[in-house]
Motif scaffolding. Structure first.
Motif, mmCIF file in Angstrom:
data_model
loop_
_atom_site.group_PDB
_atom_site.id
_atom_site.type_symbol
_atom_site.label_atom_id
_atom_site.label_comp_id
_atom_site.label_asym_id
_atom_site.label_seq_id
_atom_site.Cartn_x
_atom_site.Cartn_y
_atom_site.Cartn_z
ATOM 1 N N GLU A 182 -13.541 57.037 67.398
ATOM 2 C CA GLU A 182 -15.004 57.204 67.471
ATOM 3 C C GLU A 182 -15.418 57.683 68.864
ATOM 4 O O GLU A 182 -16.262 58.579 68.990
ATOM 5 N N MET A 207 -17.222 61.305 69.661
ATOM 6 C CA MET A 207 -18.519 61.384 70.347
ATOM 7 C C MET A 207 -18.413 62.209 71.629
ATOM 8 O O MET A 207 -19.333 62.956 71.977
ATOM 9 N N VAL A 214 -25.985 64.107 70.403
ATOM 10 C CA VAL A 214 -25.608 62.734 70.750
ATOM 11 C C VAL A 214 -26.230 62.385 72.099
ATOM 12 O O VAL A 214 -26.313 63.216 72.999
ATOM 13 N N GLU A 215 -26.668 61.151 72.232
ATOM 14 C CA GLU A 215 -27.202 60.668 73.502
ATOM 15 C C GLU A 215 -26.040 60.291 74.427
ATOM 16 O O GLU A 215 -25.025 59.755 73.977
ATOM 17 N N HIS A 241 -25.848 57.972 76.720
ATOM 18 C CA HIS A 241 -25.574 56.537 76.853
ATOM 19 C C HIS A 241 -24.775 56.006 75.660
ATOM 20 O O HIS A 241 -23.968 55.102 75.804
ATOM 21 N N GLU A 242 -24.972 56.584 74.467
ATOM 22 C CA GLU A 242 -24.186 56.158 73.306
ATOM 23 C C GLU A 242 -22.716 56.533 73.472
ATOM 24 O O GLU A 242 -21.821 55.770 73.091
ATOM 25 N N VAL A 243 -22.473 57.713 74.056
ATOM 26 C CA VAL A 243 -21.096 58.146 74.303
ATOM 27 C C VAL A 243 -20.436 57.219 75.320
ATOM 28 O O VAL A 243 -19.284 56.801 75.144
ATOM 29 N N ILE A 269 -21.226 54.098 76.010
ATOM 30 C CA ILE A 269 -21.029 52.774 75.415
ATOM 31 C C ILE A 269 -19.804 52.778 74.505
ATOM 32 O O ILE A 269 -18.975 51.861 74.546
ATOM 33 N N ALA A 270 -19.676 53.821 73.673
ATOM 34 C CA ALA A 270 -18.512 53.907 72.772
ATOM 35 C C ALA A 270 -17.218 54.012 73.571
ATOM 36 O O ALA A 270 -16.214 53.370 73.223
ATOM 37 N N LYS A 294 -16.459 50.551 75.101
ATOM 38 C CA LYS A 294 -15.963 49.634 74.059
ATOM 39 C C LYS A 294 -14.505 49.936 73.730
ATOM 40 O O LYS A 294 -13.690 49.021 73.587
#
Length: 126
Positions: free
Chosen positions: A74, A78, A89-90, A92-94, A96-97, A100
């Motif tokens: 994932e 991203m 895609v934002e 910050h989401e990239v 965060i992924a 993680k």
């Protein structure tokens, strides 16, 4: 003549001394709860064997490593999306992924190192 404080309190309040205290088991309204989400517990009346609940150690490890792999895939997907189509895609989401995925991989490596160390200690018992 001594005054009994409990009996005088009872007579002031109009409390009958013959009344029994309340039961320790609460009696209240019974409300039925509906299961609206698959993650909620279903019927818990039936006892399950420990193998049904936890499964085997090998299955648990396989599932954990599959989840780590899924997080890695994932994060990679991203990252590729943000390179080729930045508006899809934002950022910050990239991030965060990716974090993680990094944390789960580090944890999995630490756990596998611990398992290997424990196995070696067990095999070298004297």
């Amino acid at each position: 003549m001594a005054i009994d404080p409990i009996s005088s309190f009872s007579s002031m309040r109009g409390i009958n001394s013959a009344v029994r205290p309340h039961s320790l088991l609460p009696q209240g309204d019974k409300v039925s709860v509906q299961r609206t989400d698959a993650r909620h517990y279903g019927k818990t009346d039936i006892a399950k064997s420990p193998d049904e609940v936890a499964g085997t150690f090998a299955n648990a490890m396989k599932k954990a490593f599959e989840q780590v792999n899924d997080q890695q895939v994932e994060a990679d997907e991203m990252t590729q999306k943000i390179v080729f189509d930045p508006n899809s895609v934002e950022l910050h989401e990239v991030m965060i992924a990716a974090e993680k995925a990094r944390i789960s991989l580090t944890f999995a490596k630490t756990m596998s190192d611990g398992f290997i160390r424990a196995y070696r200690e067990l095999t070298q018992l004297r």
